[in-house]
Design an enzyme around this catalytic site. Structure first.
Site, mmCIF file in Angstrom:
data_model
loop_
_atom_site.group_PDB
_atom_site.id
_atom_site.type_symbol
_atom_site.label_atom_id
_atom_site.label_comp_id
_atom_site.label_asym_id
_atom_site.label_seq_id
_atom_site.Cartn_x
_atom_site.Cartn_y
_atom_site.Cartn_z
ATOM 1 N N ASP A 126 18.905 66.982 17.637
ATOM 2 C CA ASP A 126 19.975 67.621 16.880
ATOM 3 C C ASP A 126 19.426 67.876 15.467
ATOM 4 O O ASP A 126 18.382 67.339 15.092
ATOM 5 C CB ASP A 126 21.195 66.694 16.835
ATOM 6 N N ASP B 23 23.241 62.575 16.615
ATOM 7 C CA ASP B 23 24.109 61.664 15.864
ATOM 8 C C ASP B 23 25.591 62.001 15.931
ATOM 9 O O ASP B 23 26.425 61.182 15.543
ATOM 10 C CB ASP B 23 23.687 61.633 14.398
ATOM 11 N N CYS C 266 39.678 46.870 -1.347
ATOM 12 C CA CYS C 266 40.406 47.599 -0.305
ATOM 13 C C CYS C 266 41.059 46.623 0.666
ATOM 14 O O CYS C 266 42.214 46.806 1.076
ATOM 15 C CB CYS C 266 39.463 48.510 0.474
#
Length: 705
Positions: A432, A601, A35
């Protein structure tokens, strides 16, 4: 489209943010060395580009030269990479020049101290007259420039405090250093028997150790509000008749019609004009699944358009987007946290005035006793040195540095200076769900034939999506089919050719099915649904049992899956929660007298992470969330969360014990100095001994499990 690696066109994850001297773009899907080469070669061909560098770890590209940002963005998308422009001014931070400066001053002070002590040995051994005066003069030539340079952090802070009419720990420190050096120079110029340059230098050296350790605990913190600001879209395509005009977002007004191309963030809150849109709404909900919305739905700034180009009509001005409001929430919460007064600061507020009063009493008392100003000044200097807060200055940073090192070895990165003190006070925990308590787990492949299992394995191997990894975990020993023309559709799934027919793994709607979950389609056959299931993060159940604190879960997910997880962990929960709902809940807990630890998160957790008394984020969290958190969990499992709290509590206890050591030392040494039995040199040696004792005491934190 053929790409170097499948992850290059995977479903976009949260943007990392970066800073740099040139154009900067976030590349959330860049994955491998191929990449990097593809991007650098492709962008180097643009007119005006002089240099291109890709940072794989930060997932960003820096482009130097005179190049149009829109052209660079278009080129990146042509190369097959998701790219988002970054606001460099919002992220501009200075390098750690302060830390390097402290380290240099510390080295200079240590080198000078050792050399002056070597010269002092000759004086202690009996050197007299001209020899003694020569050694004192050489010591002065070494010590005075060193004190002037190395002592600047204390002198500058003391001067700043005095200018506004207050005292801090640096005022008595500066006074002790200057008086010790000044008195020593006076003795040297008058052929005195004793000079205390070594005392002034050792005082400076040990104080700089404490200052540098304290600085190290503060350097990791970055503003999450700035991270959120950098995610803003700063230009947007405004439709004017039949053409689109690029305008700064801040100049766009309510009622304007905007064009939002594929892969671009929605710049301003608005209503969808197009028939439907596929969106990544994880910014606001924290849930990673793409969402399909129909015309007339309300879109919010920061959501990513994963499908075809859409048009929206803005419902707010460009200065009042939901993303800006979230950033304001985070900044407000961070400012509140920064007002937290550390244990060392509270001690200093009492300590500094007491030291000055004690030294003044010693000077006035001895002048009254024998009228010898020189003798009285020596005693006052000895009192200042012996009470100088070296041990006090080391008490917290020495323990904190050892604790941070210990926690790092257990997989925790502590990022905020007062994080451990605040973690030690926690008595309630809010979690969460998705990405924090749970991870993708089970994919039901039992209804698939052998050929279908082979095909789904091959498709999953070509993708880096979380559910693709879950598929592979269900079929560890399955041979993969031979595929060709592999292509991944962002936000939809992955498709390829196999034995003359098209095969695809992805969202049910994309496959032409009636279900919305994960599915597999081979040729013209109807798509088969692959039922998915989340799993609890490893170690979380055991961690909750060991921590023995009240816990609850607040999630943006739907009621049904939230209830399942809450029942498994036997904790209370709130579902369908937005960022402001999480903040309201934290405020309610604070109002009830709770000291809250937030664990999350997503960007929807960022304001809550910053607002909570203390906060923790997993390493897989979004960049802004990690930077809002006090601690980042580097390992996937949460089994050691109880250790984090235990070490934080032990850190507080050891810091308090170190304060006690400093107090006992002063209780014994101060009367000796006041009675005139301690010279400034003896006072400096006693001060050094107390500092070393505190440093050794701090090492006990390394043995906490």
């Amino acid at each position: 489209m053929t790409v170097a690696c499948a992850a290059c066109v995977a479903v976009p994850m949260a943007d990392n943010v970066a800073i740099g001297p040139a154009l900067q773009f976030s590349l959330p899907t860049v994955h491998c060395a191929a990449c990097i080469g593809k991007i650098e070669r492709g962008l180097a061909q643009l007119n005006g580009v002089t240099n291109v560098r890709v940072n794989l770890s930060l997932k960003r590209v820096s482009i130097s030269g005179t190049v149009d940002p829109d052209a660079a963005l278009s080129a990146l998308k042509t190369l097959g990479f998701e790219a988002y422009a970054l606001d460099l001014q919002a992220l501009e931070t200075a390098q750690d020049s302060a830390g390097r400066a402290l380290l240099v001053r510390l080295a200079v002070a240590g080198f000078a101290m050792m050399n002056v002590m070597l010269l002092s040995v000759a004086v202690w051994s009996g050197a007299e007259a001209a020899t003694r005066d020569l050694f004192h003069l050489i010591s002065a030539m070494i010590a005075l420039p060193t004190v002037a340079y190395a002592g600047q952090p204390f002198f500058n802070n003391a001067l700043s405090a005095l200018k506004v009419g207050r005292l801090n720990m640096d005022v008595p420190i500066s006074l002790a250093i200057l008086l010790a050096a000044g008195m020593s120079l006076f003795e040297t110029l008058n052929s005195g028997a004793h000079a205390y340059f070594d005392a002034a230098l050792s005082l400076t050296f040990f104080l700089l150790i404490g200052r540098y350790l304290d600085h190290r605990t503060r350097t990791a913190a970055r503003s999450a509000a700035k991270e959120l600001s950098a995610l803003e879209v700063h230009t947007a395509q405004v439709l004017k008749g039949d053409s689109a005009v690029s305008m700064p977002t801040l100049e766009i007004r309510k009622g304007d019609t905007l064009l939002v191309p594929t892969g671009v963030r929605v710049p301003i809150d608005g209503v969808l004009n197009s028939g439907k849109a596929l969106l990544d709404r994880s910014l606001l909900t924290g849930e990673s699944d793409a969402v399909t919305v129909l015309g007339g739905a309300e879109l919010q700034a920061g959501e990513v358009n994963l499908g075809r180009a859409i048009t929206i009509t803005t419902i707010v001005d460009g200065t009042d987007t939901s993303l800006r409001q979230m950033a304001a929430l985070v900044e407000t919460a961070e400012n509140g946290r920064n007002r937290y007064t550390s244990l060392a600061d509270r001690a200093a507020q009492i300590y500094a005035p007491a030291v000055h009063v004690l030294a003044l009493v010693a000077f006035v008392g001895w002048v009254g006793v024998n009228g010898d100003i020189r003798h009285a000044l020596n005693i006052a200097i000895a009192v200042l040195i012996i009470t100088c807060p070296c041990a006090l200055g080391l008490a917290v940073p020495a323990v904190s540095t050892s604790a941070i090192s210990r926690l790092y070895s257990k997989g925790f990165l502590v990022k905020h200076a007062t994080a451990l003190e605040r973690l030690a006070e926690v008595d309630h925990i809010v979690f969460d769900k998705t990405g924090t308590l749970t991870l993708p787990a089970h994919v039901d492949v039992s209804d698939l034939s052998a050929d279908e299992q082979s095909v789904v394995t091959a498709l999953a191997q070509a993708s880096q999506h979380a559910w693709s990894r879950a598929v592979l975990s269900e079929l560890p020993n399955t041979a993969s089919a031979s595929l060709s023309l592999i292509k991944e559709e962002i936000g939809e799934g992955i498709q390829a050719h196999w034995q003359g027919q098209t095969v695809a793994l992805g969202r049910g709607e994309w496959l032409g099915a009636s279900f919305t979950g994960l599915g597999l389609r081979i040729g013209e056959s109807p798509a088969k649904q692959l039922h998915t299931q989340e799993r609890l993060r490893d170690g979380i159940a055991e961690a909750l049992d060991q921590m023995k604190l009240p816990c609850e879960m607040i999630t943006g997910d739907r009621l049904a899956p939230a209830e399942v997880i809450a029942d498994q962990l036997d904790i209370g929960f709130m579902a369908n929660a937005r960022p402001e709902d999480k903040l309201d809940r934290l405020a309610a807990l604070r109002g009830a007298g709770q000291t809250v630890l937030m664990v999350g998160d997503g960007l929807n957790d960022t304001a809550a992470l910053a607002s909570a008394h203390a906060s923790v984020a997993p390493s897989t969290a979004l960049d802004a969330s990690r930077n809002a958190a006090d601690v980042v969990v580097l390992k996937e499992d949460f089994a050691d969360l109880p250790s984090l709290l235990r070490i934080a509590r032990m850190t507080r206890r050891l810091s308090q014990q170190n304060f006690a050591i400093a107090a006992i030392y002063n209780f014994i040494a101060v009367p000796i100095a006041l009675a005139g039995f301690a010279t400034p040199l003896a006072a400096a040696l006693a001060m050094s001994a107390s500092s070393v004792t505190v440093l050794l005491s701090a090492q006990r934190i390394r043995f906490v499990a």
